[in-house]
Every structure is written in C-alpha cells, then in structure tokens.
Design a protein around this motif. Structure first.
Motif, PDB file in Angstrom:
ATOM      1  N   LEU A   1      38.868   8.987  67.776  1.00 15.58           N
ATOM      2  CA  LEU A   1      39.460   8.940  68.813  1.00 15.58           C
ATOM      3  C   LEU A   1      40.645   9.349  69.229  1.00 15.58           C
ATOM      4  O   LEU A   1      40.711  10.176  70.212  1.00 15.58           O
ATOM      5  N   ASN A   2      40.893   8.762  69.076  1.00 18.47           N
ATOM      6  CA  ASN A   2      42.296   8.071  69.588  1.00 18.47           C
ATOM      7  C   ASN A   2      43.812   9.883  69.086  1.00 18.47           C
ATOM      8  O   ASN A   2      44.242  10.497  69.696  1.00 18.47           O
ATOM      9  N   CYS A   3      43.013  10.620  68.340  1.00 22.38           N
ATOM     10  CA  CYS A   3      43.570  11.764  67.392  1.00 22.38           C
ATOM     11  C   CYS A   3      42.943  12.451  68.138  1.00 22.38           C
ATOM     12  O   CYS A   3      43.563  13.849  69.246  1.00 22.38           O
ATOM     13  N   ILE A   4      41.537  12.868  68.539  1.00 26.51           N
ATOM     14  CA  ILE A   4      41.275  13.777  69.762  1.00 26.51           C
ATOM     15  C   ILE A   4      41.446  13.490  71.588  1.00 26.51           C
ATOM     16  O   ILE A   4      42.042  14.488  72.121  1.00 26.51           O
ATOM     17  N   LEU A   5      41.662  11.611  71.405  1.00 22.67           N
ATOM     18  CA  LEU A   5      42.345  11.782  73.184  1.00 22.67           C
ATOM     19  C   LEU A   5      43.631  12.371  73.348  1.00 22.67           C
ATOM     20  O   LEU A   5      43.614  12.959  74.249  1.00 22.67           O
ATOM     21  N   ASP A   6      44.161  12.384  72.358  1.00 25.96           N
ATOM     22  CA  ASP A   6      45.826  13.180  71.988  1.00 25.96           C
ATOM     23  C   ASP A   6      46.036  14.095  72.381  1.00 25.96           C
ATOM     24  O   ASP A   6      46.961  15.380  72.928  1.00 25.96           O
ATOM     25  N   ILE A   7      44.979  15.556  71.439  1.00 21.59           N
ATOM     26  CA  ILE A   7      44.715  16.217  71.307  1.00 21.59           C
ATOM     27  C   ILE A   7      44.530  16.610  72.955  1.00 21.59           C
ATOM     28  O   ILE A   7      44.638  18.054  73.360  1.00 21.59           O
TER      29      ILE A   7
ATOM     30  N   ALA B   1      46.787  22.814  60.966  1.00 26.65           N
ATOM     31  CA  ALA B   1      45.408  23.762  62.007  1.00 26.65           C
ATOM     32  C   ALA B   1      44.280  22.628  62.334  1.00 26.65           C
ATOM     33  O   ALA B   1      43.933  21.843  61.047  1.00 26.65           O
ATOM     34  N   ASP B   2      43.516  22.465  63.248  1.00 26.70           N
ATOM     35  CA  ASP B   2      42.898  20.949  63.036  1.00 26.70           C
ATOM     36  C   ASP B   2      41.891  21.177  62.523  1.00 26.70           C
ATOM     37  O   ASP B   2      41.237  22.239  62.236  1.00 26.70           O
ATOM     38  N   PHE B   3      41.079  19.650  61.879  1.00 30.83           N
ATOM     39  CA  PHE B   3      40.747  19.651  60.397  1.00 30.83           C
ATOM     40  C   PHE B   3      40.462  20.690  59.783  1.00 30.83           C
ATOM     41  O   PHE B   3      39.767  20.276  58.275  1.00 30.83           O
ATOM     42  N   TYR B   4      42.070  20.600  59.612  1.00 34.66           N
ATOM     43  CA  TYR B   4      42.004  21.370  57.740  1.00 34.66           C
ATOM     44  C   TYR B   4      42.886  20.179  56.740  1.00 34.66           C
ATOM     45  O   TYR B   4      43.460  19.564  57.155  1.00 34.66           O
ATOM     46  N   GLN B   5      42.207  20.426  55.796  1.00 37.03           N
ATOM     47  CA  GLN B   5      42.081  19.547  54.519  1.00 37.03           C
ATOM     48  C   GLN B   5      41.893  20.392  53.186  1.00 37.03           C
ATOM     49  O   GLN B   5      41.164  21.323  52.971  1.00 37.03           O
ATOM     50  N   SER B   6      42.909  20.497  52.313  1.00 41.43           N
ATOM     51  CA  SER B   6      43.107  21.196  50.916  1.00 41.43           C
ATOM     52  C   SER B   6      41.375  20.669  50.086  1.00 41.43           C
ATOM     53  O   SER B   6      41.587  19.749  50.099  1.00 41.43           O
ATOM     54  N   LYS B   7      41.487  21.447  49.756  1.00 43.32           N
ATOM     55  CA  LYS B   7      40.210  21.738  48.738  1.00 43.32           C
ATOM     56  C   LYS B   7      40.691  21.076  47.506  1.00 43.32           C
ATOM     57  O   LYS B   7      39.532  21.032  46.580  1.00 43.32           O
ATOM     58  N   ASP B   8      42.007  21.733  47.673  1.00 45.93           N
ATOM     59  CA  ASP B   8      42.694  21.255  46.289  1.00 45.93           C
ATOM     60  C   ASP B   8      42.460  20.171  45.765  1.00 45.93           C
ATOM     61  O   ASP B   8      43.093  19.443  44.179  1.00 45.93           O
ATOM     62  N   ILE B   9      43.358  19.017  46.677  1.00 47.83           N
ATOM     63  CA  ILE B   9      43.067  17.538  46.593  1.00 47.83           C
ATOM     64  C   ILE B   9      42.150  16.850  46.333  1.00 47.83           C
ATOM     65  O   ILE B   9      40.883  16.494  47.465  1.00 47.83           O
ATOM     66  N   PRO B  10      41.750  16.193  45.508  1.00 50.71           N
ATOM     67  CA  PRO B  10      40.951  15.451  44.746  1.00 50.71           C
ATOM     68  C   PRO B  10      40.722  14.037  46.424  1.00 50.71           C
ATOM     69  O   PRO B  10      41.631  13.687  46.482  1.00 50.71           O
ATOM     70  N   ASP B  11      39.170  14.206  46.945  1.00 50.81           N
ATOM     71  CA  ASP B  11      39.181  12.917  47.868  1.00 50.81           C
ATOM     72  C   ASP B  11      40.253  13.026  48.803  1.00 50.81           C
ATOM     73  O   ASP B  11      39.717  12.738  49.713  1.00 50.81           O
TER      74      ASP B  11
ATOM     75  N   GLY C   1      46.245  15.113  61.904  1.00 45.78           N
ATOM     76  CA  GLY C   1      47.193  14.497  62.450  1.00 45.78           C
ATOM     77  C   GLY C   1      48.976  15.137  62.460  1.00 45.78           C
ATOM     78  O   GLY C   1      49.942  15.166  62.805  1.00 45.78           O
ATOM     79  N   LEU C   2      48.298  16.423  61.208  1.00 45.38           N
ATOM     80  CA  LEU C   2      49.794  17.525  61.886  1.00 45.38           C
ATOM     81  C   LEU C   2      49.722  18.429  63.095  1.00 45.38           C
ATOM     82  O   LEU C   2      51.058  19.348  63.827  1.00 45.38           O
ATOM     83  N   GLY C   3      48.066  18.513  63.626  1.00 47.04           N
ATOM     84  CA  GLY C   3      48.124  19.217  64.898  1.00 47.04           C
ATOM     85  C   GLY C   3      49.130  18.614  65.536  1.00 47.04           C
ATOM     86  O   GLY C   3      49.605  19.735  66.697  1.00 47.04           O
ATOM     87  N   ILE C   4      48.438  16.715  65.785  1.00 48.97           N
ATOM     88  CA  ILE C   4      49.091  16.719  66.615  1.00 48.97           C
ATOM     89  C   ILE C   4      50.723  16.613  66.774  1.00 48.97           C
ATOM     90  O   ILE C   4      51.618  16.988  67.779  1.00 48.97           O
ATOM     91  N   VAL C   5      51.484  16.749  65.443  1.00 52.02           N
ATOM     92  CA  VAL C   5      53.186  17.047  65.188  1.00 52.02           C
ATOM     93  C   VAL C   5      53.726  18.121  65.955  1.00 52.02           C
ATOM     94  O   VAL C   5      54.578  18.202  66.771  1.00 52.02           O
ATOM     95  N   LYS C   6      52.336  19.256  65.479  1.00 48.95           N
ATOM     96  CA  LYS C   6      52.607  20.204  65.922  1.00 48.95           C
ATOM     97  C   LYS C   6      52.750  21.040  67.195  1.00 48.95           C
ATOM     98  O   LYS C   6      53.621  21.780  67.903  1.00 48.95           O
TER      99      LYS C   6
END
Length: 361
Positions: free
Chosen positions: A195-201, A304-314, A323-328
């Motif tokens: 929610l904090n992330c969504i509020l920031d965005i 990009a918002d909500f993007y997470q690599s599929k190659d990284i376990p868990d 987080g990175l979308g907010i940084v950008k």
C-alpha cells in the motif's frame, strides 16, 4: 495521332493521376499578363470550378486569418527571390476547411509557381491523437487520485490488524496457533508495504508529490540508513561517502536509497556497498550488490511496475515489484538519470545521477 503526341498525352494523364494520389495541386502565375494556371487537383483543393484563367483562387479562398501572413510571404518571395513554404488553410465555397502545406518560388522567367498539398487527414489524425492523449492523461490522474485515496483509507484498518496480530503473538498460544498469528502479522506487514508503494506511485503520477529543496547532510543520512538496515540483515552493508551538506530533497533521496537497498538485499549473496560522490554539481549514488545479477534482456524491464524476473527462485515472495518503478519516477521528478550495470551470477550496480547545489561555507 503521332507517337510523340500519344506519349505526351500519357505523360499528362500520369501526372494528373500522381497529383490526385498525392493530393498535390499545382499553380502558376504569369506576373506580366496576370494569368493563372491551376491544375485539376488545385481546383479540387480550393473547391472551385474551372472558369477563366485570371481568377485568383488564393485571394478568394485562403482562410482569412491566414491570408495576411501568406500575402507577406509572397511579397518576400517577389522581393528576395527566395522559395517560401509553410502551412495554410483553404476555405471552400461550402465552408469546408482544407489544411494545406504550401510551397512557392519564381522560375526565373517572370512566373511564380507553387503547390498546395491537402494534408487535412494528417492534421485531423494529429488532433485526434492529441485529444486522446489528453483524455488518457486525465484518466490516469483520476486513477492515481483514486488509488491514493483508497490506499490512505485502507492504512488504518490494516495497521489495526497488524497490531492485533502482534499482540496475539505475545499471548499463550499453542505452536500451531502461534504460527497462524505470525503468518497473519507477516501478511499484514507485506500488505502495508504494498500500500505504501501504491500510495507513492499514485502521488507521483497524479502530481501530488513535489520536490522540496533544503539543506541536509547526505553523509549522515546514508550512514544512518545503512546502520539501520545492518541491524536487521545478515549481509555486510557498507558505505563510502565523499559528500556532506548539499541542497536537494531530503525525503526523496532517502526513498531512492531505501528502495535500492531493499532491492539489493533481496538478491545479494553476502555484501552491499553504497557509494556517494559529487561531480560537476551532480550527486552520484551507487548501490552495488554481489548477487545473481540481471540479464541484459531484462535490464529495461525491471523498472516496470510489478515486473519480477521469472529466472530468480522465490522472486514472487520478495515483494510486489514496485520499488524500482518508484525509484525511476522520483529520479525523473528530480531531473536525474538512472543507469544499471550488471553481470549475471556476479553483481548488479545501480547508479543515480541527480543535479544538486552545494552549501558554501
């Protein structure tokens, strides 16, 4: 009909067909005899019927608000013998407006020659696209405002859930009950972060977050963040800072560093390094981790918002990918630049460059 006449006739028909396809009308004026020539496509553009050759379609049909400017251009052409070009509107007898590109020049033999090209379709398409863009921007602002309000309204009951869950964990519970209470608390904590992330965005996208520039000690800020994060991490978090008092937005820079550190802690194997330097009135922030790295094909996608690599376990269990979308967004708001260098299975290095001012003592 001779072969030459037949060839000339075919060429004339081809020229007319080309003008029709290109919606390009040709005209010329004999300055001595005051006689005009208008091609068939020129008559169509002006909405006029072929009559006597002396008729001045330009004076009669150029849209009045545009006529004086076009007249001045023609005068420059006559005086300086330099080609002219521009945009103009033609008003046909039925009131219909035709948007045109015009070109004109002298031929060196006492004639002025020129063209009018009907670009109404392109102009209308551009206007519609601009209108659609404006509507989309307004809709996006409305969406962001709604998200900001919804996030704000959800915070209070969510905090209550987390407090109740934490309190429950301190009661005399069976191992199974404690596990359930702990999961409720952890879920509430993750939802609160989301929610904090969504509020920031939503604040940034709706224009509700503006930079506030002030004097602050960047060295003290970064050292405090790193020390705080070190208390809750098994990783080695170190900082190397070559700057002190600067003028920028304290809170926004803190959010940048916290988000980059949070991202680095998800993937680092053993250590994270935060460096702060200044160069030519710019602040350079680097956050480097010794983690799994990011493939070149994914280096643009991770912002990009909500993007997470599929190659990284868990990876799905390590956050929502905001987080990175907010940084950008924050970096853009501060007129800065963000870059990434990474080598798979080796390291990732994020570099933020921000314009700043220094406090002169």
């Amino acid at each position: 009909m001779t072969e030459l006449s037949r060839t000339n006739s075919c060429s004339c028909q081809r020229l007319k067909q080309a003008e029709k396809i290109a919606k390009l009308g040709y005209w010329e004026l004999d300055t001595k005899t005051k006689t005009f020539y208008w091609s068939d496509e020129a008559f169509r553009i002006f909405g006029a019927k072929p009559q006597n050759l002396r008729q001045n379609l330009i004076k009669k049909h150029v849209y009045k608000p545009d006529f004086e400017q076009y007249k001045q251009q023609l005068q420059k052409l006559i005086i300086h013998q330099q080609p002219i070009s521009g945009n103009i509107r033609i008003q046909q007898p039925n009131g219909h407006i035709v948007h045109c590109l015009y070109n004109a020049q002298t031929d060196g033999f006492g004639k002025i020659v020129g063209t009018f090209q009907d670009v109404s379709a392109q102009v209308i398409a551009h206007q519609e696209l601009k209108q659609a863009q404006t509507e989309a921007e307004e809709a996006n602002k409305a969406k962001s405002y709604f998200l900001a309000q919804a996030s704000h309204d959800l915070r209070q009951p969510l905090q209550a859930i987390q407090l109740f869950a934490d309190h429950l964990c301190n009661e005399s519970l069976t191992p199974e009950q404690y596990l359930i209470a702990a999961k409720i608390s952890a879920s509430a904590c993750n939802l609160s972060k989301l929610l904090n992330c969504i509020l920031d965005i939503s604040k940034i996208d709706s224009g509700g977050m503006k930079p506030h520039f002030e004097n602050f000690n960047i060295k003290q800020l970064v050292e405090n963040i790193c020390q705080e994060q070190q208390q809750f991490s098994s990783l080695s978090i170190k900082s190397k800072i070559n700057a002190e008092v600067i003028i920028s937005d304290n809170l926004l820079i803190e959010r940048i560093i916290r988000n980059l550190l949070s991202n680095a802690q998800k993937y680092a194997h053993s250590s994270i390094l935060v460096t702060i330097n200044t160069q030519n009135e710019h602040l350079i922030i680097r956050v480097i981790d010794d983690g799994c790295g990011i493939d070149v094909a994914e280096q643009e996608k991770i912002f990009a918002d909500f993007y997470q690599s599929k190659d990284i376990p868990d990876n799905r269990n390590q956050g929502a990918g905001l987080g990175l979308g907010i940084v950008k967004r924050i970096v853009k708001m501060l007129n800065g630049d963000i870059r990434l260098k990474s080598r798979p299975n080796c390291y990732s290095a994020f570099q933020i460059t921000l314009p700043i001012k220094f406090v002169h003592r």
